[in-house]
Design a protein around this motif. Structure first.
Motif, PDB file in Angstrom:
ATOM      1  N   PRO A 134      -4.744  -1.077   1.921  1.00 54.34           N
ATOM      2  CA  PRO A 134      -5.077  -0.899   0.742  1.00 54.34           C
ATOM      3  C   PRO A 134      -6.629  -1.204   0.244  1.00 54.34           C
ATOM      4  CG  PRO A 134      -3.834  -3.107   0.888  1.00 54.34           C
ATOM      5  CD  PRO A 134      -3.983  -2.215   2.349  1.00 54.34           C
ATOM      6  N   PRO A 153      -1.394  -1.175  -5.005  1.00 53.58           N
ATOM      7  CA  PRO A 153      -2.376  -0.457  -4.654  1.00 53.58           C
ATOM      8  C   PRO A 153      -2.144   0.923  -4.101  1.00 53.58           C
ATOM      9  CG  PRO A 153      -2.625  -2.981  -4.153  1.00 53.58           C
ATOM     10  CD  PRO A 153      -0.996  -2.454  -4.758  1.00 53.58           C
ATOM     11  N   SER A 154      -2.602   1.926  -4.290  1.00 56.41           N
ATOM     12  CA  SER A 154      -2.277   3.541  -3.683  1.00 56.41           C
ATOM     13  C   SER A 154      -3.375   4.055  -3.430  1.00 56.41           C
ATOM     14  CB  SER A 154      -1.631   3.949  -4.993  1.00 56.41           C
ATOM     15  OG  SER A 154      -0.375   3.198  -5.493  1.00 56.41           O
ATOM     16  N   HIS A 179       0.849  -1.103   0.057  1.00 60.69           N
ATOM     17  CA  HIS A 179       0.007  -0.012   0.059  1.00 60.69           C
ATOM     18  C   HIS A 179       0.797   1.277  -0.042  1.00 60.69           C
ATOM     19  CE1 HIS A 179      -3.274   2.529   2.291  1.00 60.69           C
ATOM     20  NE2 HIS A 179      -3.256   2.786   0.919  1.00 60.69           N
TER      21      HIS A 179
END
Length: 289
Positions: A192, A136-137, A102
């Motif tokens: 995330p 995943p951001s 994340h």
């Protein structure tokens, strides 16, 4: 364990402190260990590294549950956009190589646009790089920093005016660094959720007239807004020692605020509001409680 870049700055420091207060393990990345002594005393692991050092970042990101990424200012830069693109492209490669689950990026209002936003183009490029990395951001698109008005405190005290390149009656979203840092810590802890875009502002939108009224209450005097034309942005900022290049990007940003381009996307995003008022920010900046 969470990794915080820019931990000696306002937002990164607040994020690290908030996580440590919640009992989380924190690793901070700084250029100067001296600036992280207080965080180290509270239990943070300190890594000294340059943010352009992709190999060092990849190593520092190993084992993290989440990483906070920030693009720090460089007011003397002569090729800021390309320099920051290299930095944030390196971030994207480092979080991918380290298998970070994340990434949380401090982005900006208006970052959905690929042109016409000045300095904000750097966070647009960072969002693109992270999307393309498939990591995943979460993009925390922060409003205009309330602390930016700190530069107006001296002329307000001296001359009773609040200089502004934003029209006196134009309301825009603003947010404090304290609210940003706390939000960063919160979304890191939430983990995330694919690609997530948060549009973060303060309790209410404000105009320069509102800002002048708040600062006037703190200083105990009436203030008037002194509107500056866009053509004055570059000569004003270069007179402070800023590069012509950076001053031009500020002008483009102010133009984007005026024409409505620097605004929320409002689609497939989450709207959040902080709790810190502009008056509270001024009291912290002036030490007047």
């Amino acid at each position: 364990m969470y990794v915080i870049t820019g931990a000696s700055g306002h937002t990164g420091k607040v994020a690290a402190e908030t996580l440590l207060a919640a009992g989380k393990k924190v690793r901070v990345i700084v250029r100067n260990a001296e600036k992280a002594k207080a965080l180290a005393a509270r239990g943070a692991e300190v890594i000294v590294a340059e943010l352009h050092d992709e190999a060092a970042l990849t190593k520092a990101f190993q084992g993290a549950e989440g990483v906070f990424l920030i693009s720090p200012p460089d007011l003397g830069a002569t090729d800021f956009l390309n320099d920051r693109k290299k930095l944030t492209d390196g971030y994207a490669r480092a979080v991918k190589a380290a298998k970070v689950p994340h990434a949380v990026l401090l982005s900006s209002v208006g970052s959905q646009h690929a042109s016409g936003t000045g300095l904000i183009l750097t966070t647009h490029a960072a969002e693109v790089a992270l999307r393309e990395s498939s990591v995943p951001s979460t993009f925390v698109r922060a409003a205009y920093f309330a602390e930016n008005w700190g530069a107006a405190i001296e002329p307000a005290q001296k001359d009773g005016v609040l200089p502004s390149f934003i029209a006196a009656s134009k309301k825009i979203p603003m947010v404090s660094a304290l609210d940003i840092g706390r939000t960063i810590a919160r979304v890191l802890g939430e983990g995330p959720r694919g690609v997530r875009v948060i549009e973060l502002s303060g309790p209410v939108d404000l105009s320069p007239n509102d800002v002048a009224a708040a600062l006037g209450r703190v200083l105990g005097r009436e203030l008037k807004v002194a509107e500056g034309p866009l053509d004055a942005v570059v000569p004003t900022f270069t007179s402070f020692g800023m590069s012509q290049h950076i001053a031009g990007l500020f002008r483009d940003m102010y133009e984007g605020l005026a024409n409505g381009k620097v605004a929320w996307e409002g689609r497939n995003t989450e709207a959040m509001r902080g709790t810190i008022s502009i008056e509270e920010t001024f009291r912290a900046l002036t030490g007047k409680q």
